[in-house]
Design an enzyme around this catalytic site. Structure first.
Site, PDB file in Angstrom:
ATOM      1  CE  LYS A 164      -3.812   2.482   0.531  1.00 51.32           C
ATOM      2  NZ  LYS A 164      -3.447   3.714   1.221  1.00 51.32           N
ATOM      3  CD  GLU A 171      -2.939   8.214  -3.946  1.00 51.16           C
ATOM      4  OE1 GLU A 171      -2.858   9.070  -3.042  1.00 51.16           O
ATOM      5  OE2 GLU A 171      -3.520   7.119  -3.804  1.00 51.16           O
TER       6      GLU A 171
END
Length: 291
Positions: A164, A171
């Site tokens: 993550k 991102e």
């Protein structure tokens, strides 16, 4: 199955609702009594039948540590704790060792989906022993998006949060690229409708993505982002990604530059950071600063 859920904020509250819609029982605890189903962690544990699964969705660091410590005193051998917050993967290894000494399992779950997860589902990256993950699998199945993808057993304890973390680093770089392109389009006189240029990219281009869709949403609300201040926070995962890259001698020039660009946003009113701030608000409900 039954699940105890600790932390019922923007993410946790929506996760509780999605799990319940799948037919499972969720008993939630939050420090805000208006959100909670029970008044203490002890009451939450007492309400669950063994073997228990308790999912923790509180801020990383001290809040997660204190919650795990308290659960370690309340739970019994065979129970499982899931940390679904944004903890650092090195904390996972510590928590697994502490709980494991008491016969309590531990699973780390990186969760992506933001404020849209209730409707669309959450992408889940989990780490831990297969037998512990199996005890939580019905909840993972309830939370993930429909279809083949959106869930992965990434590896050992820590692998979920590490995955993550890297996801969030990517991102950062993707948002920065959209932001830089948007600023350049806004700067030149020949392009008279930047918002529609972004909208045109939503079909048929190699850069189409959900982030691009969210950028268009933001521009529909505020065409030139005039209402926003060019300031964007970093939530920690970007820094951890760069630190892990240094530790492993892996070059990450794009992700590192996007992190530093956020630092620059705190020194002046950066046009690029208006777009980053708008995107963070769109996908995660993160606060924005207005002029």
């Amino acid at each position: 199955m039954e699940l105890g859920l600790v932390g019922l904020g923007k993410m946790g509250g929506n996760m509780r609702e999605r799990i319940r819609r799948a037919g499972h029982t969720v008993i939630g605890y939050d420090r805000n009594p208006d959100l909670a189903d029970v008044h203490s962690l002890g009451e939450l544990v007492d309400r669950l039948k063994g073997p228990r699964v308790v999912w923790v969705m509180v801020p990383a660091g001290a809040a997660t540590q204190s919650t795990v410590d308290e659960l370690g005193e309340l739970l019994e051998p065979g129970d499982v704790v899931v940390d679904g917050g944004n903890s650092r993967w090195t904390d996972d290894e510590k928590h697994a060792e502490e709980l494991g000494a008491k016969g309590i399992g531990f699973v780390d779950a990186g969760v992506s989906g933001g404020v849209w997860g209730l409707k669309n589902g959450y992408a889940l990256m989990v780490g831990g022993d297969p037998e512990n993950i199996a005890k939580v699998q019905p909840v993972f199945d309830a939370l993930k998006p429909e279809g083949e993808f959106g869930f992965v057993h990434a590896g050992k304890v820590g692998a979920g949060h590490f995955s993550k973390m890297v996801h969030n680093g990517i991102e950062y770089a993707m948002m920065q690229a959209y932001a830089e392109g948007w600023e350049l389009l806004e700067k030149v006189h020949s392009v008279t409708d930047v918002r529609e240029v972004f909208r045109s990219w939503q079909e048929g281009t190699v850069i189409r993505s959900w982030l691009l869709d969210l950028a268009v949403n933001a521009l529909d609300s505020d065409e030139h982002l005039d209402k926003l201040k060019g300031y964007a926070e970093d939530s920690g995962e970007g820094r951890w990604t760069v630190e892990a890259a240094i530790d492993n001698a892996v070059p990450l020039p794009a992700i590192t530059a996007s992190l530093f660009a956020r630092f620059a946003s705190r020194q002046e009113d950066s046009p690029q950071m208006k777009m980053v701030a708008a995107l963070r608000n769109q996908f995660g409900g993160h606060a924005v600063e207005t002029k």
